[in-house]
Design a protein around this motif. Structure first.
Motif, PDB file in Angstrom:
ATOM      1  N   TRP A   1       0.871  -1.187   0.000  1.00 37.37           N
ATOM      2  CA  TRP A   1       0.000   0.000   0.000  1.00 37.37           C
ATOM      3  C   TRP A   1       0.895   1.219   0.000  1.00 37.37           C
ATOM      4  O   TRP A   1       1.969   1.207   0.614  1.00 37.37           O
TER       5      TRP A   1
ATOM      6  N   THR B   1      -6.895   7.018   6.639  1.00 39.09           N
ATOM      7  CA  THR B   1      -7.091   7.147   5.191  1.00 39.09           C
ATOM      8  C   THR B   1      -7.678   5.858   4.627  1.00 39.09           C
ATOM      9  O   THR B   1      -8.100   4.980   5.378  1.00 39.09           O
TER      10      THR B   1
ATOM     11  N   GLY C   1      -5.233  11.149  -0.820  1.00 40.48           N
ATOM     12  CA  GLY C   1      -4.365  11.339  -1.987  1.00 40.48           C
ATOM     13  C   GLY C   1      -4.444  10.019  -2.731  1.00 40.48           C
ATOM     14  O   GLY C   1      -5.446   9.721  -3.344  1.00 40.48           O
TER      15      GLY C   1
ATOM     16  N   LYS D   1     -10.343  -1.428   0.677  1.00 36.05           N
ATOM     17  CA  LYS D   1     -11.326  -0.481   0.142  1.00 36.05           C
ATOM     18  C   LYS D   1     -12.553  -1.221  -0.355  1.00 36.05           C
ATOM     19  O   LYS D   1     -12.422  -2.246  -1.025  1.00 36.05           O
TER      20      LYS D   1
HETATM   21  C1  LIG Z   1      -3.574   8.718   1.190  1.00 36.60           C
HETATM   22  C2  LIG Z   1      -4.554   7.825   0.526  1.00 36.60           C
HETATM   23  O1  LIG Z   1      -5.458   8.317  -0.125  1.00 36.60           O
HETATM   24  C3  LIG Z   1      -4.386   6.407   0.702  1.00 36.60           C
HETATM   25  C4  LIG Z   1      -5.381   5.580  -0.044  1.00 36.60           C
HETATM   26  O2  LIG Z   1      -6.577   5.733   0.124  1.00 36.60           O
HETATM   27  O3  LIG Z   1      -4.961   4.708  -0.798  1.00 36.60           O
END
Ligand SMILES: CC(=O)CC(=O)O
Length: 697
Positions: free
Chosen positions: A335, A408, A435, A654
């Motif tokens: 990641w 995040t 981001g 996610k």
């Molecule tokens: C900083 C991010 O935005 C991390 C992500 O959601 O992958």
């Protein structure tokens, strides 16, 4: 107290960002009074801004005189600091202290090893380790521009390898050990690594998982595509009995590889200094991959100078990190938050690497926080959401070392902001940050001089001309939803997609360039379209607005022409139906739009996951609808609410909205790239239910 205010910094004038503002004022004869003034200046005068960041953050290297041609449009991806020479790893290892701890490695306990030893490396030890690796990599033929790939866990060896690779000017590529070999194959085959490093085992959920069989499968797959790394090196990273039953005689051990480096002593000058390969600012540093849940992951190449300057700005100026900080981020090596964490070395602080499950025992990371005096604790919104269902860290742990918590991965709801302040720590900076992989850094995030409001990211980051655009490509008014765009070039834009010029045939390079343009600039001409649906809130106290994340743009719901982000529904479910909420019981949910009326309209389908053995009753459906109507509007009410066994997630945690949307609208399951998902098996249900939904619509 202003509505939603959860935290106000005690002495904002003493913050690094205020010192930076004062520095800008005196250097350029300006009188910028607020953060927002500074942000506006930084995005209008970005050439001066980034030049000043270089000086303020003491970047090691030759700067040269050029910064960027500010007449060039962002879609042309201009080169930066064309006269500069620098090395990213050299900047990470400027601290050489034999006392200061650079890395602490913690591993999840297992029944066989209930209190695993913490492994600590000082900066001096890390430097020594990196220099031996540099020597061995050189001895084995590594050249600048070659790729070194890691299929490993979050251990000290992986950090050292990343540093050694980039010290030589080679390109770092990482896949997390929990990725399946098929997913790693379609990443690594694109970039053809010369070396592969892998651990022999990992710990997860208190179990040792053997990794060598996955490595073998990967290598067989690569060989079938004529990708044959020159060396495969195996790391025995965690304390457990070694199992060599799947060992291949062509592989070598980490120890043997290091010994060769120690013996050869290559890549150091007579004083013992590593011969850093100082290359151009735009030289490739690492390749990250998009999640690729429906196709081949995109190979995104980030430039060394861009990553360095941006992370220094984020840590030193915006977040006010200092060398005394103990910085932890819960992440795998696959990641981008891993790259973010490792970049923290440039501050000279201590990084905490953790490998294992974060939640099997919810006390674990908070105990680690107290034991190691972690001051900066980074995690995902998903972790906070899961934790909030069953645990109140403040009741069990001291947590007085904490200064910041970062979140995040997905939007952090206002409810979860409140949970953090109430049940973790009442007086920390909660930085919701955003981001992503595409920029391997942040568009919006933390600022140690600004207050925190529930559900809001504090600010747009300095130097990034982030705005919210309507579908028609116009600026939206404050508090109105729109699309996250960036209007001006910034140095951490990817150098390109792989292969860059010089690394592939003309046709491959041209295809990669076209794909790059398509990914960021095809939606709205001449601006970076990031694909996040957001609101930039009205400015308070002259500080500019914050940013509220509403979900991914391609997951935006649009029933009857009313556009809203899925997080507007998730927030209602979170506050009214999660186990902490008044009505309890919904463990997770996912909202997508189903096309109706022959494509002219859509209706919202809300999938909900309940505890095992519980059924979604008609009463509960009515309650959900009533809550959505009361807290949002009649237009937000889902047309259908359907119970599911599981909600699909990517390996990085996610929710997989876009793929589910495609499937319930009739796409075949063959579009799914299962190796990118945590639980691809649950998609069959969505496919079946999609057929039913289409019949009934
Ligand atoms: C900083 C991010 O935005 C991390 C992500 O959601 O992958």
């Amino acid at each position: 107290m202003s509505e939603g205010l959860l935290y106000r910094p005690k002495n904002p004038d003493a913050s690094a960002v205020s010192r930076f503002r004062a520095d800008i004022n005196s250097s350029y004869g300006l009188s910028l009074n607020t953060y927002h003034d500074l942000w506006l200046w930084s995005t209008s005068n970005y050439s001066q801004f980034w030049s000043h960041v270089w000086d303020f953050c003491n970047i090691i290297g030759e700067k040269g005189t050029h910064v960027v041609d500010d007449s060039v449009n962002i879609s042309e991806n201009p080169p930066w600091f064309t006269g500069a020479r620098l090395n990213w790893a050299e900047n990470m290892l400027h601290c050489r202290s034999s006392e200061k701890i650079a890395l602490i490695q913690a591993t999840e306990p297992t029944p066989l090893n209930p209190t695993p030893e913490l492994k600590r490396y000082t900066y001096a030890q890390l430097y020594e380790l990196v220099s031996h690796l540099v020597s061995s990599l050189l001895a084995n033929g590594l050249q600048p521009g070659d790729r070194v790939a890691s299929y490993s866990s979050n251990c000290i060896e992986t950090v050292a390898l990343c540093l050694a690779t980039t010290a030589i000017g080679a390109i770092w590529v990482a896949a997390a050990a929990d990725f399946g070999p098929a997913g790693v194959l379609e990443r690594f085959e694109q970039v053809q690594p010369k070396f592969i490093f892998a651990v022999d085992a990992v710990v997860y959920n208190a179990k040792i998982q053997q990794h060598l069989p996955k490595l073998s499968t990967l290598l067989t797959g690569l060989a079938a595509k004529s990708v044959n790394p020159a060396k495969v090196v195996v790391i025995h990273a965690i304390p457990h009995p070694e199992d060599r039953s799947a060992w291949d005689e062509d592989w070598i051990s980490w120890e043997a590889f290091l010994q060769e480096g120690e013996a050869r002593k290559l890549g150091r000058d007579s004083s013992g200094e590593i011969l850093w390969h100082r290359a151009s600012f735009n030289w490739p540093l690492w390749i990250l991959f998009s999640s690729g849940s429906t196709g081949r992951p995109k190979a995104i190449v980030h430039r060394a100078g861009g990553m360095l300057l941006q992370s220094k700005k984020e840590f030193v100026i915006c977040a006010d990190l200092i060398s005394d900080d103990i910085f932890f981020y819960y992440t795998t090596t696959g990641w981008m938050m891993y790259n973010f964490l490792v970049s923290g070395l440039s501050v000279g602080c201590t990084l905490v690497l953790y490998d294992g499950s974060p939640l099997r025992d919810p006390a674990l990371l908070w105990k680690l926080t107290d034991d190691l005096k972690i001051s900066i604790f980074g995690t995902s919104a998903k972790y906070i959401e899961q934790l909030s269902k069953s645990y109140k860290p403040r009741l069990q742990h001291n947590l007085s070392s904490l200064r910041h918590i970062y979140s995040t991965g997905s939007p952090l709801s206002a409810e979860l902001f409140r949970y953090v302040y109430e049940h973790i720590h009442p007086d920390i900076l909660l930085g919701s940050i955003t981001g992503g992989t595409d920029i391997c850094s942040l568009f919006a995030g933390m600022c140690s001089a600004l207050p925190v409001y529930a559900g809001e990211i504090q600010c747009r980051m300095l130097g990034l001309a982030v705005e919210s655009y309507s579908e028609a490509g116009k600026l939206t008014a404050p508090d109105e939803p729109g699309e996250l765009v960036c209007l001006k070039p910034f140095p951490c834009m990817p150098a390109g997609f792989w292969p860059l010029p010089g690394f592939g045939t003309d046709a491959e390079v041209a295809a990669a360039r076209a794909k790059y343009h398509q990914a960021y600039f095809a939606e709205i001409d001449g601006v970076w379209f990031h694909g996040d649906h957001i609101v930039i809130t009205r400015s308070r106290d002259g500080n500019g607005g914050g940013v509220v994340m509403l979900g991914r743009s391609d997951g935006v719901l649009n029933p009857g022409g009313i556009r809203f982000g899925s997080s507007e529904l998730y927030d209602v479910i979170d506050s009214a139906f999660s186990e902490n909420g008044e009505r309890g019981k919904i463990l997770d949910c996912l909202a997508v739009g189903q096309t109706i009326g022959g494509g002219s309209d859509e209706r919202v389908i809300l999938f909900v996951k309940l505890p095992d053995n519980e059924e979604l009753s008609p009463e509960m459906i009515q309650q959900i609808k009533a809550e959505v109507r009361n807290r949002r509007s009649a237009r937000h009410v889902p047309a259908q609410i359907i119970q599911v066994r599981d909600i699909p997630y990517t390996l990085n945690g996610k929710k997989v909205e876009v793929l589910v949307k495609k499937i319930i609208n009739g796409a075949s399951l063959s579009i799914v790239n299962p190796s990118t998902l945590l639980n691809p098996e649950c998609l069959q249900f969505y496919s079946d239910i999609g057929t039913e939904l289409r019949k009934s619509s």
